[in-house]
Design a protein around this motif. Structure first.
Motif, mmCIF file in Angstrom:
data_model
loop_
_atom_site.group_PDB
_atom_site.id
_atom_site.type_symbol
_atom_site.label_atom_id
_atom_site.label_comp_id
_atom_site.label_asym_id
_atom_site.label_seq_id
_atom_site.Cartn_x
_atom_site.Cartn_y
_atom_site.Cartn_z
ATOM 1 N N UNK A 253 -1.877 16.067 7.778
ATOM 2 C CA UNK A 253 -1.584 14.840 7.051
ATOM 3 C C UNK A 253 -1.553 15.057 5.539
ATOM 4 N N UNK B 239 1.740 14.316 3.145
ATOM 5 C CA UNK B 239 1.795 13.349 2.063
ATOM 6 C C UNK B 239 1.890 14.004 0.698
ATOM 7 N N UNK C 179 9.538 12.311 1.710
ATOM 8 C CA UNK C 179 10.212 11.100 1.228
ATOM 9 C C UNK C 179 11.718 11.273 1.152
ATOM 10 N N UNK D 143 8.562 4.655 -1.245
ATOM 11 C CA UNK D 143 8.290 5.841 -0.429
ATOM 12 C C UNK D 143 7.770 7.004 -1.252
ATOM 13 N N UNK D 144 8.370 7.216 -2.413
ATOM 14 C CA UNK D 144 7.944 8.342 -3.241
ATOM 15 C C UNK D 144 6.482 8.234 -3.627
ATOM 16 N N UNK E 190 4.186 6.434 -2.045
ATOM 17 C CA UNK E 190 3.418 6.536 -0.809
ATOM 18 C C UNK E 190 3.091 7.990 -0.512
ATOM 19 N N UNK E 191 4.107 8.831 -0.666
ATOM 20 C CA UNK E 191 3.913 10.224 -0.302
ATOM 21 C C UNK E 191 3.275 11.040 -1.413
ATOM 22 N N UNK F 225 -3.357 7.691 0.697
ATOM 23 C CA UNK F 225 -2.918 7.385 2.050
ATOM 24 C C UNK F 225 -3.373 8.377 3.110
ATOM 25 N N UNK F 226 -3.265 9.684 2.841
ATOM 26 C CA UNK F 226 -3.812 10.572 3.872
ATOM 27 C C UNK F 226 -5.280 10.267 4.163
ATOM 28 N N UNK G 201 -5.517 7.039 6.178
ATOM 29 C CA UNK G 201 -5.024 7.267 7.533
ATOM 30 C C UNK G 201 -6.029 8.071 8.349
ATOM 31 N N UNK G 202 -6.695 9.008 7.688
ATOM 32 C CA UNK G 202 -7.710 9.759 8.411
ATOM 33 C C UNK G 202 -8.811 8.809 8.903
ATOM 34 N N UNK H 90 -7.972 6.649 17.406
ATOM 35 C CA UNK H 90 -7.750 7.611 18.484
ATOM 36 C C UNK H 90 -8.794 7.430 19.578
ATOM 37 N N UNK I 223 -7.531 4.978 21.811
ATOM 38 C CA UNK I 223 -6.197 5.242 22.306
ATOM 39 C C UNK I 223 -5.168 4.253 21.772
ATOM 40 N N UNK J 36 -2.150 3.540 18.933
ATOM 41 C CA UNK J 36 -1.184 4.216 18.079
ATOM 42 C C UNK J 36 -1.113 3.525 16.719
ATOM 43 N N UNK K 265 1.297 2.762 13.561
ATOM 44 C CA UNK K 265 2.700 2.790 13.174
ATOM 45 C C UNK K 265 2.832 2.437 11.705
ATOM 46 N N UNK K 266 3.443 3.341 10.964
ATOM 47 C CA UNK K 266 3.520 3.189 9.518
ATOM 48 C C UNK K 266 4.809 2.479 9.141
ATOM 49 N N UNK K 267 4.674 1.393 8.403
ATOM 50 C CA UNK K 267 5.857 0.680 7.938
ATOM 51 C C UNK K 267 5.769 0.579 6.421
#
Lengths: 352, 352
Positions: free
Chosen positions: A77, A81, A87, B77-78, B80-81, B86-87, B90-91, B98, B101, B103, B105-107
């Motif tokens: 991850x 990122x 991107x 997006x730029x 975000x990444x 974010x990593x 998200x971790x 997890x 179980x 999922x 979903x990234x929007x």
DNA sequence: CCTTCATATGGGAGCGGTCCCACACTCTAG
DNA sequence: CTAGAGTGTGGGACCGCTCCCATATGAAGG
């Protein structure tokens, strides 16, 4: 104005409100031409008044499609990122997907069980197809998905090129081109910091480096090759090793710009001037490359274009599943900046 | 070994192969206890032999759940990444998801139409709930989703705090703490480069800065406040302005580490030494902060913890939709490094 | 005026699961 | 020996949608 707190609106209710049957309402919402203007108007009014949104599960069950595709990235991850590659790729994908009203779902398996989970996710029909990028060599996922009949496109060269659709950039030519440029600038002791050796892009750029030397008639020297891992720190570390092993090197081809940042840092620490003592060429043409000190020459990949091609190929595969695998190869361009300026002409030189 | 090329296997077929009814097979796959060991074994064998994967659409239609949640990020997006936030987030989310179980979903809606698309996506039942982060002030999406009865958790303080679940870090206290630290180090002319003013985190850090000054009894001076935008270049630009407006400043509190990189660069260009002439404290404790020259003091946010809390809150909201909104406030910690070392004691000082 | 055809509409069968309910069967207790 | 409880199982309704097919309606043609 009128929102209906929590109650899920069904097509049935919309049809009733519009005074038509469910079938007719469905036609309106799927843009079927065989509907009278009156009915169409009535359904549209009812739908927007009730705040109707078609239920995805019902639709997917009936059509067998999900109108979504997965982008599966085999990358930790943090790297995902950190890397400006994604991107740009996603922008390219988006160009094609949004126009077809397709959703992109990002999956980043971090482990073997994660990878199984991806297989189940895709096989469960969450998505109509999958794009696979930075796939480790000989990973079994493509084969497993393919045997389930899932449409697939791979980014980069897969282990079995004839079996899958894929889009790749000509990494060999790109790297060779960079080396040729360094040679043309008067460099002779050209080192390289490679990418991860388990990724085709890493392998190909190394091969391009070697071919570039060969073309120029320069000898191969394993001590001029040091493995990196596509991280900044890995680049710095590799550069330090190179300086110990071959203190007299006069140029470095680095397999990614992120690593090149580390390389520049290591060179600065060692008191080498860029480009006077050592020329540097990176790879990727990261947006930051032009802003570095000195501005970094870099091999530019058409990443957005790659995204577009991948999306197109996948759309085709989804719609005609029996078409044989296709491949698309894209070419790179070298962005020349100050970090690889030619060596100052010897004052004993002929011209001038 | 035996894979069945492309043919989708249904529960019916598994049941048949196991010699039981569809109902019993379903019980096995949903871990219902009321199944005999024999039947269970038979179904499990049949399922794995046939490579059965439950169809998501069918299951979702029957249960009304999708076992997925959306992370909606309002960020180009730029960014975000580029942003290490974010990593980490998200971790944290992954830690909780997890194990259940679920999922993720990234929007990342990039525009108003995208934002509508997100609403439709969520309302269509693709996901059971949504996490919203870096939401611009007074964006209408939370309200619209809530009125559809979608479980929601917001990252950061929402415009209407009482209406939604949210998890926030105490940005005010974190920023005030940083200022107090600078004051304790002997600084008196303390400037700030703010974050985007349309984001609560940006607003709160500014307020914390102001409160910090007030607590220390230092005067407020608007010329010491310059707006940034959470980018590196924005930070550099803001710093240059500050140096023009208030050349004699001796410290800067920067609302993000990424901007702090630009700030350090601008200070170096202007010939100011850090920390001798100007002390700098950043925010986020980006992994790179410790590696900067000089190592950057920074306010560390418990981002993984924030992710975990958000996921937990959302899971609760999904399972008990009628529970009133809850909030969780997390505290920051200041990582002190060399960039904010105290001013050298005057030689006329009393001690030593 | 009655067929012929095109066009708009409704009825209803699935899609692949889950889960309620009824049923058979075994076991225990009166 | 039989009523009652408990357990495993199968039948079938249902989730919300699409799409095939049959029907109704009106226009065109002989």
């Amino acid at each position: 104005m009128k929102d209906l707190h929590g109650t899920k609106v069904t097509l049935e209710e919309v049809a009733q409100a519009a005074g038509v049957s469910r079938a007719t309402a469905s036609r309106v919402l799927t843009s079927d031409p065989r509907v009278s203007p009156d009915a169409r108007r009535a359904v549209e009014r009812a739908a927007s008044k009730l705040g109707y949104v078609p239920n995805q599960a019902g639709r997917a069950l009936a059509t067998g499609r999900s109108d979504a595709i997965a982008l599966v990235v085999f990358e930790p991850t943090t790297l995902l990122f950190g890397d400006p590659f994604f991107p740009r790729l996603i922008r390219g994908l988006g160009d094609v997907l949004t126009s077809r009203d397709m959703q992109l779902i990002l999956l980043a398996p971090q482990s073997a069980p994660d990878s199984d989970r991806v297989e189940r996710y895709v096989a469960a029909g969450h998505v109509d197809g999958a794009l696979l990028v930075s796939l480790p060599t000989s990973h079994t996922l493509p084969g497993r998905l393919a045997s389930r009949g899932i449409p697939l496109v791979i980014g980069g060269r897969p282990t079995e090129p004839d079996r899958f659709n894929y889009v790749d950039v000509d990494n060999v030519a790109g790297a060779a081109h960079a080396v040729a440029h360094l040679v043309a600038g008067g460099r002779r002791a050209i080192a390289t910091v490679t990418g991860r050796k388990d990724v085709p892009a890493g392998q190909d750029r190394l091969r391009g480096y070697q071919e570039g030397l060969k073309t120029a008639g320069l000898p191969a020297d394993d001590a001029l090759i040091e493995a990196g891992d596509f991280t900044r720190d890995g680049g710095a570390r590799a550069m330090r090793f190179l300086l110990i092993k071959r203190p007299r090197l006069d140029a470095v081809f680095v397999a990614s710009d992120l690593m090149a940042v580390g390389v520049l840092q290591a060179l600065a620490e060692a008191g080498r001037r860029v480009p006077e003592d050592v020329a540097v060429v990176g790879y990727d043409d990261d947006p930051m490359a032009a802003g570095l000190q000195p501005p970094l020459s870099s091999v530019r990949q058409p990443i957005e274009e790659m995204g577009r091609e991948m999306a197109r190929l996948l759309m085709d595969a989804v719609h005609s599943p029996d078409r044989p695998p296709r491949k698309v190869l894209l070419t790179t361009r070298l962005e020349v900046r100050f970090s690889s300026a030619p060596v100052a002409p010897k004052l004993t030189g002929e011209a001038l």
